[in-house]
Design an enzyme around this catalytic site. Sequence first.
Site, mmCIF file in Angstrom:
data_model
loop_
_atom_site.group_PDB
_atom_site.id
_atom_site.type_symbol
_atom_site.label_atom_id
_atom_site.label_comp_id
_atom_site.label_asym_id
_atom_site.label_seq_id
_atom_site.Cartn_x
_atom_site.Cartn_y
_atom_site.Cartn_z
ATOM 1 N N GLY A 133 3.656 0.670 -3.576
ATOM 2 C CA GLY A 133 2.859 -0.486 -3.139
ATOM 3 C C GLY A 133 1.511 -0.517 -3.851
ATOM 4 O O GLY A 133 1.161 0.406 -4.602
ATOM 5 N N CYS A 134 0.740 -1.584 -3.547
ATOM 6 C CA CYS A 134 -0.562 -1.741 -4.226
ATOM 7 C C CYS A 134 -1.532 -0.632 -3.772
ATOM 8 O O CYS A 134 -1.552 -0.268 -2.589
ATOM 9 C CB CYS A 134 -1.181 -3.094 -3.850
ATOM 10 N N SER A 135 -2.306 -0.152 -4.713
ATOM 11 C CA SER A 135 -3.406 0.822 -4.463
ATOM 12 C C SER A 135 -2.944 1.991 -3.622
ATOM 13 O O SER A 135 -3.750 2.575 -2.879
ATOM 14 C CB SER A 135 -4.562 0.110 -3.719
ATOM 15 N N SER A 136 -1.638 2.353 -3.715
ATOM 16 C CA SER A 136 -1.179 3.476 -2.867
ATOM 17 C C SER A 136 -1.857 4.772 -3.285
ATOM 18 O O SER A 136 -2.034 5.678 -2.484
ATOM 19 C CB SER A 136 0.343 3.625 -3.009
ATOM 20 N N GLY A 183 0.836 -1.211 0.000
ATOM 21 C CA GLY A 183 0.000 0.000 0.000
ATOM 22 C C GLY A 183 0.862 1.248 0.000
ATOM 23 O O GLY A 183 1.954 1.270 -0.585
#
Lengths: 1547, 123
Positions: free
Chosen positions: A1448-1451, A1424
């Site tokens: 990171g993911c969906s940051s 994230g």
Amino acid sequence: LKRKKPIKSQIDLLHQSFSELYRIFIQVHMWEDLRLLTKRHLMVIVGLLNENDVNGATSEILHLYNATNNQAVKDLHGILLADFIYPNECYLTSLKLLALQAILRAKSAHEHADSILKLFALDKRYLLRDANVKIHMVIQLLLNFFMLLPSGKAMLGLKFLQYVKQYKLEFEGYIKNMDDLTFQDQLKYYAREMTDDARIYLACFYDDYSKYCSTPQKIMLTDFVQKSLKEHASLPDLIQQSNVTGSRSCFMNYSSKRLVQVTSSILKSEDCPISTAVSLLKQSWEVIRFNGGNETNGKRILFDKTLSFLNSKISVLTENQMAIRDLLELMAEYCIDDNQFKRMSNLVNVLFNSFVVLKNMEFLKLAAHLESRRYMLERESGLLRPIIEKFERFISKATSREAKLQIFGYLFNLQMAGRTLGKLQSFCQLVYLRCFQKLQLTKYIEFRNCSEVMLAFFYGVSPVKEINIEGWCPITQMLYSCISGKFCLGTIDVNPETNKWHFLHKYEVLIKAAYCFNIEMSKHSTFNLASITSNYMNKWVMRKSPSASEKVAAFEIDFLRILLIYLQFNNFDKCTIDLIQCLRSRSSTYEPFLLESEGFLLSAYINLQMLDKIATMRDKIYNTPFDLQNEKLETVLNVLRMKLQLMAWENDHRLFEKVFIQEAPKLREEVFDLDNATKKTSSQYIKVILFNIDVLITASALQLAKNNMVRAATESKKALKLSVSLLRKLDNLSEKTRLNVVSYLTCSYLSLLNLYIHLGVARDCEFYVNELSTLLCDLNEPTIVFKCLQFLYEYYQLTGQTELAATALGKCNNAFDYIDGESNILALTSFFFINNENEKLLDSLGLFFKEGIDETFLPYYWRLKMGIPVEEWTKQSKYKASYEVNKLDMLYRRVLKQLESEPFFRSMFESLVIIPSCHLPAEQSSKKQLAFPGKKALILEVMASPRPSTMTPRGKHMRQKFDRAVAIDNLKALKDSVEELQLSSLKNHELSRVASFYSLALSLLSNLSITTSLVDNLLDEFALSELPKCMPLYYDKALAAIGNDIYESFCLLPLSSMDDPVAIQREKSLAAQKRICQNPIPFNVISIDYCSVTGSLLISKIETFNDRKVHLRMPLNRAHARDLDSKMLSFEQARRELSDIIGESNASTSIEVTSSINSREQRKEWWQTRYELDRRLHELLKNIEDCWFNGMKGFFGTEIVDSELLQDFKNEVNDILHQNLPSRKQIGNRDMFLQLDDWIVELVLRLSPQCPDFMPMMEDLIYIILDILLYHGEENAYDEIDIDTIHVQLEEIVRKFRPRLLSMKKLSHTFLVVSSSCHSFPWECLSFLKPLSITRVPSISILDDLLKKCNDGISPKVPSQNKISMILNPHGDLSKTESRFSNLFKEIVKERPNSTLLINQKPDEKTFLEMATSSNLFIYLGHGGGEQYARVKEIKKFDHIAPTFLLGCSSASMKAFGKLEPTGTVYSYLLGGCPLVLGNLWDVTDKDIDKFSESVFQKIGLSCDASINSSQEHTISTAVSKSRDVCHLKYLNGAAPVVYGLPMRFR
Amino acid sequence: SKREEEDFEDREIEYCPPKHDPLPYVPDGHVPLLKEDIEKLTTFRSPYLIEDECSKSSEDTEGGFLDLEDIESGQEDEEMSDASEYTGKTHVDAISGRTTLELEPRYAGEGLSASELNDLVGD
């Protein structure tokens, strides 16, 4: 009794029935009517006497007395010498006479001689208390004893003479054979037979006699004394005398004065042994008691001396304890004779002290006995409290439990208890408060001589659980359950056959009302509330004969107080008004309670918005003088709370400042004393806290009204904190406090939510909504739950959370089932409103108010809420904002209706609406004067009168029924009223609604009217449409600064007016637009927004290099409108498809799915799903390009077209139009007609023939051009136009000019301002945007701030040669990523000084923030956006953060919240002063994103290999756009990264 | 495309690590509502209970004694011509000598008659 049978034969039956009746009378506390019973009992006694059953009569006499007095007597002596105390006054005189009669009949006169003499000696105490005593019978009995008692004959004779004089009787009526003088003379003889024991009373008899017979012939006392008197001067003789027990007789011979002197000398003498002193004192006091009326003061002083003598000597009196006890008892009798009750209390104290020292229970028992007798004799209600406190000491000192209970018995019995409900209740509860703990009672004990009512009051407030109340009458059970709040008593029949005798019968209606009301409250219901209240009013308050003397009982005051609170709590406003008016009609009884009820009346009027009633109360409250400094605390709080309600109602911040900020804290500081420094009782302390919460909530509303948003938030937060900590501090809440805390707590939450909704900050709203929802799940108060759920329903609608809205509505309607709509009009009207039953709503108001309908503002309030611009708003200035918004809404709907009614213009929404689109030729060719002046008229005329042609394109109907002028006027009205609007009073979502109205008005106006050019309005339009985006961010930053320190002091913040933040922000935005256009480096700022009103995309552009603004409204279905079988994609469909793709992608990459793949077959299948998703995303983007943008792709072109190229190309375009358009073919030249705006011509120029979709794009543009001309009056029948030739000709010139276009200078950068509803779309990956350098910014003014910080350089250089901080795989589960980058990062740390690196280690918040703020570049490779390590609200507080990569993911994802602005992680970094943030819009897989990161690092010179570093220089945006394609899945992973902020350079 | 076909088998699975919840957002200084707090808000208690239970009872003076209140008792009695004041004066005999008293028989020790007793309690 009526049976003629002799009483003697049925005496046992009578005895038992009387016993039983007495027991019942005690049990039902019915001593007020005791006379009925005792009268019959006296008849029985008379019957027995007449039947000569003297023993029977005697025992019945004792039976009667002992059954009705707490302290029983053993024999007739006790009866004769009984005191007149409640309740025996009603029969005691007769009983005493019957006792005398029994003595005569029993021939036991001699045996009772002493008591009889005492009786007559102190007849004022023992006999004559009853005013209508039958003196005739008394005298008869007196004379009988005169005959029988030689020793008392003389004295009884004196008494007889006294009565004859006293009651003016006839002497002869009694003594026939002599006159009174001779009789009087005879007495002297009888005096000789007077024994010493009798003679002690002589002084008393003589004293009374001489008072009435003052004639000269009256007997002298000396006539009665035989022995000569020896003067005993010295004490030793007395002491020596005493052991001969004759001292008493010698004392009798003393005169009063002498007697007093001798006795006090005993006290003073040292050598007199203590025991002799005591016995001497006893005898002297026996004489003093009957020594008549002289030396009263001397005797009193002697009494005090004797007492302090004894008090000081207790410790040495251990042997002769009983002597002391008897002496004290004797002295007590003296006190009663002389009505010296204060001295009696001192005597009791001495008894108590003796007990404490000597530990002899006798003393304590006597002390208790005398203390209770004193109270019963004196009947001074003021004394109750001190007496009970004294009993508390007695009980606590008593050693055994039996002793404690015995002492307690003296206090807690029917005789001592009060006789009205109020007195009884305060007596029982005061006894409980003081004595219960001392009794160490654990279980229920039934005390002797106590009524069930007393037990109910006593045990009602006690913690004792099991009370067997089966034996009690239902009315008492009801009382008990009211007080104790326990309902496990089985079903008490609420309408029992009433027992007329019962003490509570008189209060039955009140108790039943209280009981039913308690059940109602315990079930948190309101169904019976209205009937309970009306019953209480009609049957109790307005009852025919309320005994005026009886004050309102505390029980009723408590009932009224809680009833009014519960009515207010449940918005039973009409009931409240009726109840208070009913109380006022009985103001004599309810006077003490009326001031307190004013507050409830005012809040009821305010809830019902009855303006005149409020005004009258307002004048009364503000004009009645009120001494804030010295009034009782409760009154101060009541009055201040009423003023508070008025100030909140009228938004009167000046008066609030004066009263609550300046005056009250100085004059009455304790009202704001929240740490209870003034040591108030707990109930007062709670009242102070609740008051402060109320003040803070009002302060917050006033601060909000004056735009002090930070202060408004601070005050609301303080209110919430106070409510929660009050709740935390109290272990169990009384019902009053509970209801108050529930309403204040929910009020605090709603006030905070209202504020954050007004500001448009979603995150805080979500936080407080969750807290409120958890509260509502368990809260069982339907009215409050309904109110909150209604709020939540409107909140979820506002934030677009449709499923939650539906559940909230469902629950809300369920809650409404538990609400009595007839009485609670607020709930009823809200219920109709949220279920869109507007007619029913207005009807219900009519039914509720009936003829009083015009007294209330509610009908107008609700019409405003329904969106109707009601003129009557002027009565209530606070509704100005909603009136204004409604007016806009109405104007807008009028325009829409008009457009709908005319197909020609309905189609306008199916094509582009553009500002600016075209203009009259005259302005264009001002240089070339038109050949002939009439030309302008001709052109206008051509356009005005359409050419007759039946061939019209579908939908473009020619009939000109539509009145263009009216439409223009309406649009102008809409535009003007927006410009006049006072923006700061609007909520944020109202602001965005107003902005969309304004943009709509401008677009339609520019389309409809050819004369006005609206370009210069665009400056305002952009500023206005930016406001709803910037304000929430501005406030989010400002409110993030509110720390814990606000709770250090709860005093109010000043209400001084601050400047209007919305106006400031608007100025800032206008200035920003101008400033960016002066920036030397050319760039574009393009904003993309979605207008939910018309379902089209709003695209605006500012070209800084030529200060050109354009605003267009792009319908998403225009292709389909033209040709039914072309693709169609609505915004909602695109949004859903995107979220489906992301959802499925997340599912496919979840650990559950990936960890179960081990076979090749599964791997193959997995990859197929991944490719499929990638394809779908690519196809979605392609559809967006084709359906939405199509010909408009050129809008984003970066070539800077110079005017010369543009003019040449424009001439060519005009030629083509001139040749092909029917409206232009035969007339004049190309310059005589409407001139298309430059940037539309540019769109054609920018089309690239090589692009595969060149054909549809060209066609789209052609139709756009034709539509523009059509709506501006140049109508052509589309099917008459040879579109193909135009197409071919245009293509030809595009190809011709293409090389010149490509040679133009290019823009360096494009900033995208994406609204929160469009945030999740990867616009950067649209094919025509992918190659460009693009970054996103939240708004133009934030862009301007960023530029200012880097003194206007768009791509400032990041000093990445040192101070780089990196976090790699902090959580430890990204091992591959770690292995890929650990060498590179270690290398960086080695090479570039002061760089820091964290690998495989979770940073605490401090470290994370440290790395983000004190470095030149901050790289985070973990999950994230690092929100699990550093709280986002901390990040916002900074003013400087390094350029940051959150890989990171969906940051960068931000959940949209409908009309509220979400502030996701990325926005928080920007608010914290970060110039650049790189993040991912959704979850991405590790390998692909690592490849992307690697590529970006290389392009910005962060790779280990020096050669790559020195190659071509990149900004972050070009690095990102070039690196997308390294991803294996170019769309599913490649499209996720997005850059926010400035395109900074790295080298 | 064909190339992608063969890739299927040997390309390793990529996964994205499980989500970690962000640190909860709690405004500064916020006191959260606990379960037992809410319970207090839902329990009904009788409105007639005494709220100020814990007010301390009057403290005992040391040793637990009750002290005597001093009561002023007015000025000294003025010298009353105390008829009963006699100093050695002897008894003086009745003037009219002793005669037997005849009283109505009613007073001869029988007290009240039945009807009189009934009157006494009758009214």
